[in-house]
Each structure stands twice: as C-alpha cells, then as structure tokens.
Design an enzyme around this catalytic site. Sequence first.
Site, PDB file in Angstrom:
ATOM      1  N   ARG A  50       4.210  10.195 -13.627  1.00 11.90           N
ATOM      2  CA  ARG A  50       3.689  11.560 -13.685  1.00 11.90           C
ATOM      3  C   ARG A  50       3.701  12.599 -12.957  1.00 11.90           C
ATOM      4  O   ARG A  50       3.675  12.272 -11.422  1.00 11.90           O
ATOM      5  CB  ARG A  50       2.272  11.499 -14.165  1.00 11.90           C
ATOM      6  CG  ARG A  50       2.030  10.765 -15.676  1.00 11.90           C
ATOM      7  CD  ARG A  50       0.827  10.408 -15.811  1.00 11.90           C
ATOM      8  NE  ARG A  50      -0.056  11.595 -16.525  1.00 11.90           N
ATOM      9  CZ  ARG A  50      -1.122  12.100 -16.283  1.00 11.90           C
ATOM     10  NH1 ARG A  50      -1.708  12.185 -15.302  1.00 11.90           N
ATOM     11  NH2 ARG A  50      -1.521  12.742 -17.141  1.00 11.90           N
ATOM     12  N   ASP A 107      -3.029  22.452 -16.641  1.00 10.22           N
ATOM     13  CA  ASP A 107      -3.576  21.186 -17.172  1.00 10.22           C
ATOM     14  C   ASP A 107      -3.997  21.172 -18.916  1.00 10.22           C
ATOM     15  O   ASP A 107      -5.238  21.203 -19.050  1.00 10.22           O
ATOM     16  CB  ASP A 107      -4.779  20.680 -16.393  1.00 10.22           C
ATOM     17  CG  ASP A 107      -5.202  19.183 -16.804  1.00 10.22           C
ATOM     18  OD1 ASP A 107      -4.638  18.595 -17.683  1.00 10.22           O
ATOM     19  OD2 ASP A 107      -6.180  18.964 -16.206  1.00 10.22           O
ATOM     20  N   LYS A 118       3.833  17.501 -17.640  1.00  7.67           N
ATOM     21  CA  LYS A 118       2.642  18.300 -18.649  1.00  7.67           C
ATOM     22  C   LYS A 118       3.525  19.538 -19.166  1.00  7.67           C
ATOM     23  O   LYS A 118       4.380  20.073 -18.473  1.00  7.67           O
ATOM     24  CB  LYS A 118       1.241  18.496 -18.199  1.00  7.67           C
ATOM     25  CG  LYS A 118       0.458  17.417 -17.962  1.00  7.67           C
ATOM     26  CD  LYS A 118      -1.110  17.531 -17.592  1.00  7.67           C
ATOM     27  CE  LYS A 118      -1.530  16.429 -17.368  1.00  7.67           C
ATOM     28  NZ  LYS A 118      -2.870  16.588 -16.941  1.00  7.67           N
ATOM     29  N   GLU A 138      -5.531  13.205  -8.155  1.00  8.72           N
ATOM     30  CA  GLU A 138      -7.042  12.925  -8.706  1.00  8.72           C
ATOM     31  C   GLU A 138      -7.656  11.483  -8.139  1.00  8.72           C
ATOM     32  O   GLU A 138      -8.468  10.876  -8.857  1.00  8.72           O
ATOM     33  CB  GLU A 138      -7.431  13.013  -9.852  1.00  8.72           C
ATOM     34  CG  GLU A 138      -6.960  14.255 -10.473  1.00  8.72           C
ATOM     35  CD  GLU A 138      -7.091  14.678 -12.029  1.00  8.72           C
ATOM     36  OE1 GLU A 138      -7.598  15.737 -12.168  1.00  8.72           O
ATOM     37  OE2 GLU A 138      -6.734  13.641 -12.750  1.00  8.72           O
ATOM     38  N   GLU A 142       5.068  15.782 -21.657  1.00  4.13           N
ATOM     39  CA  GLU A 142       3.816  15.275 -22.112  1.00  4.13           C
ATOM     40  C   GLU A 142       2.769  16.385 -22.449  1.00  4.13           C
ATOM     41  O   GLU A 142       2.472  17.347 -22.126  1.00  4.13           O
ATOM     42  CB  GLU A 142       3.026  14.721 -20.608  1.00  4.13           C
ATOM     43  CG  GLU A 142       1.465  14.133 -20.927  1.00  4.13           C
ATOM     44  CD  GLU A 142       0.909  13.737 -19.730  1.00  4.13           C
ATOM     45  OE1 GLU A 142       1.426  12.945 -19.118  1.00  4.13           O
ATOM     46  OE2 GLU A 142      -0.273  13.870 -19.302  1.00  4.13           O
ATOM     47  N   GLU A 198      -8.996  18.211 -25.525  1.00  6.19           N
ATOM     48  CA  GLU A 198      -9.842  18.396 -24.217  1.00  6.19           C
ATOM     49  C   GLU A 198     -10.189  19.642 -23.859  1.00  6.19           C
ATOM     50  O   GLU A 198     -11.435  20.326 -23.628  1.00  6.19           O
ATOM     51  CB  GLU A 198      -9.125  17.737 -22.957  1.00  6.19           C
ATOM     52  CG  GLU A 198      -9.919  17.800 -21.859  1.00  6.19           C
ATOM     53  CD  GLU A 198      -9.097  17.125 -20.520  1.00  6.19           C
ATOM     54  OE1 GLU A 198      -8.017  16.704 -20.583  1.00  6.19           O
ATOM     55  OE2 GLU A 198      -9.847  17.165 -19.457  1.00  6.19           O
ATOM     56  N   GLU A 248     -11.369   8.196 -21.936  1.00 11.62           N
ATOM     57  CA  GLU A 248     -11.569   9.266 -21.419  1.00 11.62           C
ATOM     58  C   GLU A 248     -10.887  10.425 -22.334  1.00 11.62           C
ATOM     59  O   GLU A 248      -9.627  10.412 -22.758  1.00 11.62           O
ATOM     60  CB  GLU A 248     -10.776   9.376 -19.972  1.00 11.62           C
ATOM     61  CG  GLU A 248     -10.857  10.491 -19.145  1.00 11.62           C
ATOM     62  CD  GLU A 248     -10.337   9.984 -17.663  1.00 11.62           C
ATOM     63  OE1 GLU A 248     -10.543   8.846 -17.420  1.00 11.62           O
ATOM     64  OE2 GLU A 248      -9.991  11.040 -17.067  1.00 11.62           O
ATOM     65  N   HIS A 257      -8.495  27.688 -17.494  1.00 10.40           N
ATOM     66  CA  HIS A 257      -9.394  26.752 -16.668  1.00 10.40           C
ATOM     67  C   HIS A 257     -10.791  27.355 -16.503  1.00 10.40           C
ATOM     68  O   HIS A 257     -11.154  27.480 -15.302  1.00 10.40           O
ATOM     69  CB  HIS A 257      -8.679  26.370 -15.254  1.00 10.40           C
ATOM     70  CG  HIS A 257      -9.141  25.093 -14.748  1.00 10.40           C
ATOM     71  ND1 HIS A 257     -10.491  25.008 -14.237  1.00 10.40           N
ATOM     72  CD2 HIS A 257      -8.570  23.933 -14.441  1.00 10.40           C
ATOM     73  CE1 HIS A 257     -10.562  23.833 -13.690  1.00 10.40           C
ATOM     74  NE2 HIS A 257      -9.545  23.239 -13.691  1.00 10.40           N
TER      75      HIS A 257
END
Lengths: 724, 724
Positions: free
Chosen positions: B344, B385, B380, B311, B407, B413, B187, B541
Amino acid sequence: MLNRRLLAWLLAFAALGGSPVQAEDGYELWLRYVPVADGPLLASYRQAITHVALEGDSPTLTAARHELERGLRGLLAADIPFVDRPTGAGALVVGTPAGSATVRALGLTADLEPLGPEGYLLRAATVEGRPAIVVAANTDIGALYGVFHLLRLIQTHQTLDGLSLASAPRIGLRLLNHWDNLDRTVERGYAGFSLWDWHKLPDYTSPRCTDYARANASIGINGTVLTNVNANATVLTERYLRKAAALAGVFRPYGLRVYLTARFSAPIEIGGLGTADPLDPGVRAWWRAKADEIYRLIPDFGGFLVKANSEGQPGPQDYARSHADGANMLAEALAPHGGVVMWRAFVYSHEVPDDRARQAYDEFRPLDGAFADNVLVQVKNGPIDFQPREPFHPLFGAMPSTPLMMEFQITQEYLGQGTHSVYLAPMWKEVLEADTHARGPGSTVARVVDGSLDAHALTGVAGVANTGTDRNWTGGHLHQANWHAFGRLAWDHELSPADIADEWLRMTFTNDPAFVRPVQDMMLASHQACVDYMTPLGLHHLMAVGHHYGPGPWVDAQDAGRPDWSSVYYHRADAHGLGFDRTPAGSDAVGQYHPPVRDRFASRETTPEDLLLWFHRVRWDDRLPSGRTLWEELVHRYSRGVEAVRGMQRTWAAMEGKVDAERHRDVRLFLDIQEREARWWRDASLLYWQSFHGLPIPDGFEPPEGTLDSYRNRRDLYVPGLGV
Amino acid sequence: MLNRRLLAWLLAFAALGGSPVQAEDGYELWLRYVPVADGPLLASYRQAITHVALEGDSPTLTAARHELERGLRGLLAADIPFVDRPTGAGALVVGTPAGSATVRALGLTADLEPLGPEGYLLRAATVEGRPAIVVAANTDIGALYGVFHLLRLIQTHQTLDGLSLASAPRIGLRLLNHWDNLDRTVERGYAGFSLWDWHKLPDYTSPRCTDYARANASIGINGTVLTNVNANATVLTERYLRKAAALAGVFRPYGLRVYLTARFSAPIEIGGLGTADPLDPGVRAWWRAKADEIYRLIPDFGGFLVKANSEGQPGPQDYARSHADGANMLAEALAPHGGVVMWRAFVYSHEVPDDRARQAYDEFRPLDGAFADNVLVQVKNGPIDFQPREPFHPLFGAMPSTPLMMEFQITQEYLGQGTHSVYLAPMWKEVLEADTHARGPGSTVARVVDGSLDAHALTGVAGVANTGTDRNWTGGHLHQANWHAFGRLAWDHELSPADIADEWLRMTFTNDPAFVRPVQDMMLASHQACVDYMTPLGLHHLMAVGHHYGPGPWVDAQDAGRPDWSSVYYHRADAHGLGFDRTPAGSDAVGQYHPPVRDRFASRETTPEDLLLWFHRVRWDDRLPSGRTLWEELVHRYSRGVEAVRGMQRTWAAMEGKVDAERHRDVRLFLDIQEREARWWRDASLLYWQSFHGLPIPDGFEPPEGTLDSYRNRRDLYVPGLGV
C-alpha cells in the site's frame, strides 16, 4: 380442492415476491409454519377453522391477527378470512369478554377468572349453533398467548376435536437476562453479537426485534433485561433511554417489558454527585428523578436488575450499607410506577473466603425480611456459578420472607459454549424438583420460586440469554431448544423435559416419529454426557481461565488472579485424593441446608454420586458403590461422556434425509467439534489427575491423545464471549 | 400448462420444507430469482431453455449447475432437467471445449482464445440442428461467470433472441479488502461484525461463506483479503492458516482466492527472530518458509497485502530500508508459488508534513522500477483518504514501470457510514475517467490501472468491503449496490454507473420501470448530494475525530493527536478565507501532476469548482462563477445537499407498494436518518465557518437548528467501525 387452494395460495405468495429458494437457516426458530403434510389431518384442521372471528385492533390483538395469518396460511396452506363475528361453521373465535361480543356471549367469566391477566382458555365450543374453536382470555395478551398455543397444537399435529384446556403461568416474571454491552459485544455470548443495534436506535429498529418479541411471546416470556449485569451507567442517560424506549415500543404488543441493569455508582458517573451512598438524600432523590424520567419514556418499564458488590461492581457495601439498603433505595424510586428491583445474590467480597459456596447464603440470609415489597433477590440455581451440575442453592428455602427469583443460564458458558449440543431442561428440572425441606417434605425449589411455599405474590425466573446476531439466533440449531425450554418451564415448571423436547422438535424440524423419538432421546441424555466428559462426580469449576473455554483443572491462584477463581481451590487434588470437604469436618457448607438435606449431603453414603466430590474428599483408591475405585470411576465416567457424544453423532447421522440438508450439516459439524472437545476434556483431566497419583489408565479405555503439557500449554485466542 | 408445472414446482418446494412466509430481508442480494412475471417473456425463456446440457463435475461446474438449478427454478418457475448432451430444442449448453464435447463441436476456439482464462461467450446457436443457448469459456470459472451473466439477462428481462456477446475482465485482480480483526470486529465496518467466525474455523464453515462466494463470483470478484491491513501476525500461525484454508476451500469453486495481510514484524512476533529487517538472511528465510507453509495449506493462495510504515504499523523503514526492499523480500518468498505482494502507498511518516497530500507521491515515485515483478503498489483513489470527493491520486501516471493497483473504499467511512444511501459508482467512475496525461491526452487512470497505458500484464483493483454479519450483508439495502457496482466496474470499467444501477435495481427489487427509473435517478444524484451536505467545493477531512461519525470541522491538532489528523490542518479557515493552497505558491501539490493537469489545478479559474478549496485559498467574499460569494456558495451547496436528501425521501415514499414492505420500511427509516444527519453536517459546518467571519445566513435558507457549541459538545459513544 386442496390443489386449487394451495395453488392460489402459493401463487399469491410468489406474487408477494417471496423467494422460493430460501434454505432452512433456522431464523424461524420453532415458529415454523409449514403445511401440515398429513392429508386427513390437514382436512380436519381446515374443517375446524374456516375463518377467524377476531374483534378489536389493539396492538396486541393486531399481533395475534398477524400471527394467525402467518401461521394458518403456512400450516393450512390456505388464506383464512378474518372477520369480526363468526359467519358459519368453523369459526376460530379469539378475544376477551371485554373486547369481543362473541366471547362475552359464551359466558366464560367464571372459567377465566382464575386464569389471571396472562392465562387463557382453548375450547372446542358451539357458537351460534355451529362448531367453533375459542381462544378466550381476560386480556389481549392472554389471547395472544392462547393463539400461540393453538398454533403449537397444529404444528405438533394434535387433534382439535374436543379441545378443552386452560393455562396460566405459575410464575409472574419470566425474563431473559441479556449480558449485552453497548458496543454490541455479549459477555458469555456465543451466537454472534448483541441483537440491540444501539447506534441506530431509536431511529431504526430491525424487523428482527419484532421476531425476537414474537419468539418470546410464543413461549410466555414477558420481560427482557437489555443490558449486562456488569453494568454501564450510560444506558441510564436520556439519550440511551430513548433508544431503550424504541425497543420497548416494538416489544410492547407482545407483552414483553423492558428492564435495565442499574449501575450502582450511576449517580456519580452520570449524575455528577459525589457519592452513591444509598442512605444519602441526594442519591435517593437522583434515583427517584431517574425513575420518573424512565417512566415518562417507557410507561411500562419493568425495573432494575442489579449486580452490586460482586466481582468489582460498585454497591452499597462501598458505603458500609447492606444489600437491603441498596435494593430498597432503588425500590423506593420504582415503587410509585410499579417497577421491581431484582437484586442478585451472586456476590463475593474482596477477601477470599474459605468456601465461596457459602458466601451468598452468609450474606443474604440475615437480610431476610429487610427488603422492600417490590424487591426480588435473584439467586443462581447453584451456589457456585452455573456449573454443569451443582446442588441447588441453599438460599432457596432459607429466606421465606423474601421473594427469591431463580437465575438460570441459558447461554452455555460452562457447558460447551457455542458448539456443544446440551439440552439444559433436565438440569433445570433437577433443580426445580429438588426438595429444600424448608417446610417439610415437598418444599421444592419450584415452590419457593413460584411463591406457593411462602405465599409470595411477586415471583420470577430469569434465564441468561443465549441469543445473538447469528441467523439462527443461538449459534447452534439445537441450542434453540434451551431458549424454548426455558420459556416453557418458566410458564409451567410442571412440564417434563421430554415433553418440551418433543414439542420443540416437532415445531422446529418435523413431526416424523422416526426423527422425533431418537433425537428426543439424544437430547435428554445430552446433559449427563456433558457432565461426564467435563466434571463428573460433582467436580466443578475446572475450566480454563478467563474465557472458560476448555479444560483447565491446573489453573491455580496465580493463573486466575485469586484463589477462588482457580480450579485447584475447588478440586483440592493431592497425592491422596480429590474433592472439597463441605461436611461439618470441612467448610460445613452442608449446614446451610435444612436438616434432612444437610444430613443427606453430609454423609458420603447418602450423597448422590453425581455430587460426591462437591461435598466430600475421596481417596483415589476408595471404592465407590460401582465397585470401582475413585480413579477407575473417573476414567469410566469421562469415557462414558465421550462415548455418549459418539452415540449422538451416530443418532444424528441416521437422521440424514429426514430433515433439511442445511441444518443437518450444521448440527453434524457441531457434533464433530463436540466429540473432539469431549476428548480434550477427558484426556486433559485424566492426565492431570494422574499426575497426582501416577496410576495407569485401566485396561479397555482409550489412552489420552496428547501429553499433559500439550494441554496445559494450549492457548486459545479470540474466544467469543469475553465482551470488552 | 403453466399452472400445472408451477404447481408441481411449488409443491416440490413446499415438500422440501421451504417456508412460505420468509420476508424479504435482503439476504439474497441481487441473486434474487423470482418468477418472471411477464407472461409472454416467461414463455419465451421457457422455450429457449428446456434443458441444460452441462458436461463435467468439477467443483466449479457443480457450482454452475447449482446456480442454474436455483436460478432457473426460481426465474422460470420450473424444474429444468440437467443432462450431459443436448436432447432436443432449447438446450442451454454450458462448458469448455476441453470438458464438453458439445461445446468442442461448436468450433469456438478462435472466438474464445482472446477471452483468456476468465472470459466467456454467450450465444444463441444451432446445436445438432436445433436452437440452443451456449455459454462457452476456456475454463470452468469462465463458464461460471457466463452462467451468472445469463441469469442476469433473465433477471433483468432481456431477450435471449439473437444472443451474441463476449466478455472478459479488463483487470486481473479484482479483490475485496476486509478490514476484519480476529475478534470479529471490523475496522470501519458498519454492517455488524466479521463474516469470518475464526473461533469455529476450520471445523465449521457457515453456509453464508458459500453465499458470499456466490455473490462475489456473480460480479466477477476473484479474490478476498480476509484480514485487516492493520495486521495481526497471529493469522500467519499454523493454527490460523488452517482456518484460512477452510475458507479458501469454500471459496475455491467460485474462483475466489484468499489473500492475507502480512504484518511486517511477524518474524519477531511469531517467528522468534530478533529482527524483521528485510535484508537480513534469517528474516528472508523465515518468510520463504512461511510462504511454503501457506501454500502447502492453501495451494492457490493469492498473496499478501501490506500496510507498512503507516499509522504506526511496522515496516522496512524501521531498519532504514525502503518500501521496495520490504515488498521485494515478501515477493521473493511468494514468487515460486505464483503469489503477489500488494504494497500500500497509503503511508505517512512520524513527522508531520507540510502537506500530507504530497507524501505518498514523494515516497513512492523515486521507487518506480525498483519493485519485483510480482509486486503491485496499491494506491487509494485520492491523495488523502477516501474523502467524499478527491482529485485522483497523483501517483497514477507517475510510476510507469510499476503496476499500480487501485484501492477504492466500498464501506462508507466518510460518506455517511451505515445509514446514508450514497451510490459510489459515479465517484469511482469520475476517478477512473480522470486523465493523467502521463502519455498525452487519454492517459486515464483506468488505463493506468488496467495496464493498457504502460503495458502491464499484472493488474488489480481492490475495494474495502462493506459487508458484515447483518442479514442483508451491508447494513442498508441500498448499500448493497456499492458492492455490486465495485465488482462490475472492476470487471469492466467502461460500464456506466447508470447501467449498473439499472441492472442492480432490476435484480434486487423489481423490473417495474415506475420503480427503476426514479430510484436510478435518485442513486445517481446521491453522491453529489453527500458531497454537498458534508464537504462541498473541495473541502475535505472535516469529520469528527476517531470514529469519523458526523461533522468535526473544529477538530484541531490537540483533539486529533497530530496536526495532519485534524480538520483545521486541511481547511485552514481564518477571518479572511478558507481552503488549502496547493498551488506553487502554497504546498505545490499540483506539481505532482503532469503539466496539463498541474496547470489546470494551479489556476483557480480552471480548477473544477468541486475541487476549488482542495487546491486554493479563497476569501469569504470572493465571487465564484455563480455570482455568489464563497460564503453564499457554501450556504447554497450545503443546503442543496440537504434538499437533495429530502428529494430522495419523496422519491422513495412514492415507491411504497412497488416493492416489499420490509425493505421499503428499512430504506425509508435510513433516509430519515440521512436527512437528519445531512442537516447536522450543514448546520454544524455553517455555524463553524460563520464563527470566522460573522456573516449572516443569506435570506431564504433555513437557519441552523442548534448552536455551534451544541454541535461541538456532542459526544457519540459506541459508534461502530472502530475495531478494538
């Protein structure tokens, strides 16, 4: 002298930034150009080749030049100068009469003429009064093939004295079939993922693509079908055609043409049409326009490979048309550009047949003569599906008016997949040498395929590739031998598996006979070993369902989804016996062979024991020629297969120190897996057969390790090769 | 002398079967040990290191010995003998006081003591009256880290004269997080497929696994989470634990511990329980037994990483329990064995919040103090994100009683995925240096993470890995720098991105300053370039839905599936203006920061311009400090980003010949893709913003190439990184 030169070269190499500590990871395949360790031989090579006279700079000749630079620098540990014309003794002259004045002056035209566009001559000759080596061909690609041959001679430590040979391929289309999906999964791929990085194409092509083309050219493979026969129409959209064109551009100098799989319903899926009926004018026009578009992007595009009306793929029968109707429509679109259609005979309908082994013959034989001139029918070697051993496919010899292309499977879907070391050349050779008797004795399958039996000019052979992203290309180091052997047999099916193995071992590992001889023997015996521990005596299609990994003789119609995907359909075991009766008393599949073959297979006495249960039902307590009952013979053969793998382990263990530690370790660990899985096959199969008759394992044989239930209940997740 | 030695070595190498024609394919990463080309410097190194005195043969010391053999043979182009004790001048002494009599005799205990179990000393010293180099540590792994440091000094051509340095990591757990699935898809992976070949494990481990461990150890990474945070319980079954144990065995000598992701519902899925309620005694017992089982197989197992109630992943909230309840249950199971839970904080509930940026803080801050001692909450770097630029996450500084693990995402990504060359160290450094003001000025995020602010002994930092099966590990050669920089910053967050880039370039390519300086500058500017052409001024985003490849500012709730997965939720563009009001007048997300930070972000005047639209709504015609309106500033910044990539292209083009042709070509082609995609982002974004206000592109800027519809209608299939 040696030391000074070598030093200069080694220093030059170091200065180029080459790393001195690369382990042997198998990336170089058989194109491994390490210095010739035999001093006198090295000296003789250096005397024979002091410079290279190569005139011209076509992309293919440039590839030949690069290969010679790389190869001679490695093998002779010297930088050999490149010039246009010979400058003294020891010239290596490379070229064609058309492109090289030196070659032209040698007057080789008559010798070259019969060798065609891909053949070549290698000669020790006198050029301008001085000794020289000549690589001559009618075309640049012939010259490149000749260069690879010359390098192979040096790699395998053969003398160049008195060199005089000519070579030309016996079969025209020598293709790899990649069952690669656009998401980079590979159906039945066990060496990682697809080499084609579609997402980055066409903007980026990996150097690996060039090395792929080099490897193929070195063994004479001249075409590659990039995509899975279970096809995705997306590859025929302009965006993806541009990606394919980028690969074609990398491959072109190496004589490697690109082909694609054509999804029969593409006119609907990407063309917006309401039908894919091959007789519909709009559909025909769509395919013609698509072919025109492809050839604008890929001028030397090879053509389409098609799987239609098989395992759920769309096809002409969806419109009540024949396979010939479908193939000819595509052929019509490709013909103006010189492309071909390869139409697969691996079909079976929605209805479960009495004997699936009969089906391709029954569907295709009536179509003999109905196909367009640029269509080949591509037939798997046997009538079922790449089993460890099958009789030759009865279509060979049954369609004299149609070029039949052979389809071998290099990837080991049914022969241990990614880890079992099984050398496939003996199996392929067995099929090629099988006599169809179509035109009397000597009508071998090889003569059907090479066109000599029925005077076909269009000929082909395909191998389903075993390559992937694994650094060594094929997952196992010994798996490389099957890619190599496929190419070599495609070029010349008269070669012997033993000679091919010998050559491959020398090129890939070492010329040390203490290594080559025993490992060659090990390779040559490995196919029979696999047959023995998986499916002895003509048993077939007994693998686990879906991923086909491991034994599954218990798989029934419910497990498999339909009877002819099950195991029980094929072995038909019951309390009395085992085997599929394909004699006239049974399905009469033997009737699909020409009489001498038919009669041999119809009688239990004359059927080769290795195919016994393919054609006959035999009672558990029937005696075989060995004097053993069927049950005893099965135990014997399964066990013999396991023992053979143990012998391979011992042979390989004794090779430690004769080859690099990295590859030795890898092969050793794979053989350990193979031994364990051979036992798995043996034990699971014997326990399953035993459940029908209850007879004991004869004395002297290892008892099975687990229970039948333990084998039946085993579930393997995430087995590679399923695609998505 | 040089030549004789070099010759001997080169011949020895050739005899080992090493191939002389390996291209530079990036496999060696920064562990590239090519001969020191500077003659006097080489001579000085050879004088300083004539032999290696390394006592002991633990697996870790054996790894150190192998690395020195490989490194010194490469760098010094000489075979340096290995002995137990120094035998004269020029000893390289490696070891611990406990294991090496020579080190013990040096009396370093007081100096070593503060360096802990992973630190080391490098010293030029006098040993038995003769000059020597000493690599000393309290443990074998410390010695290995010191060996890598010493080799780095030589690789980067630093003098060993007067060597005297000490190093110890500032953060305890320095981990890679692999989002790798058991089917080998990754992923958000853009470098091929998973390095873990689960099917062949545990029977076969690739040599690549060892090289993976070497690379990590060389930069101080000491743990690796093998599996995706979107977890699969199968990995916790015995069969898969044995596979993980095989990898752990390969990694162990390199100080690299294995961790796994724990699917919260595993007790149901593989345990046969009816619930996964963390307060259920049966569930707790199941996890304890599972932990016991894991530690029997992997005695140094690191612990669990958990994504829960996020999620769609299961979690304690399914049973009306808190994150702390869930984490503490797992912590209880691991505690007897010394394992940790990394829980997390990237969560969001089924209900769409008013501002998703607030959510983790709102859920986790109340739990401060509620977690067991062996739990870290993994946060994070920013509140959304891994966007190209985000403000630091407000949880940093908000949970003083809880160890917060950072993180980062190494895989790109949202920063150009597989092909954009974006050096991430400046972005990470920006976050680490951000001041939370939690305990007054100087309360940097780095001090939260390294435990110094709140006196935590348990500390950690994770990076989502960018590795895969691509031969160069990371897809792009320059992408390797991010793996390297992550490790180096994890060890010492005080290092500068410039110094790390300098070191990496020297090790990976060349010490030639005509290469290092310009490429270092190019790397340091690359992150801002990416921000500019993708999401300038605090936009975020705005990517395409699903695969996140390319621009998608038009993505709405219907496209995305839910509003807070869309782009329009975050940019809130309309005819008047653009941006998310997170001031007290809006979502008040600024209220989650400590007052000095809150006040700075709450005011448009004091908000850094790079975060303007993250916190504020701005009218299209509002003037910014530059004097340009918002619209003009956007055009300026997007275009500046594209221009910056063109500058990178020019810089790199000028490097031709300074590095090997293979890697130069690869980077060049990737920069071409990046330039095209930077324009894609610019043009698609500008056209989309323009559709709200209709203002023209100011003079002097390139007009967009396509139409807004052409960008909106583009569909990219088979983009890597989605997993399955």
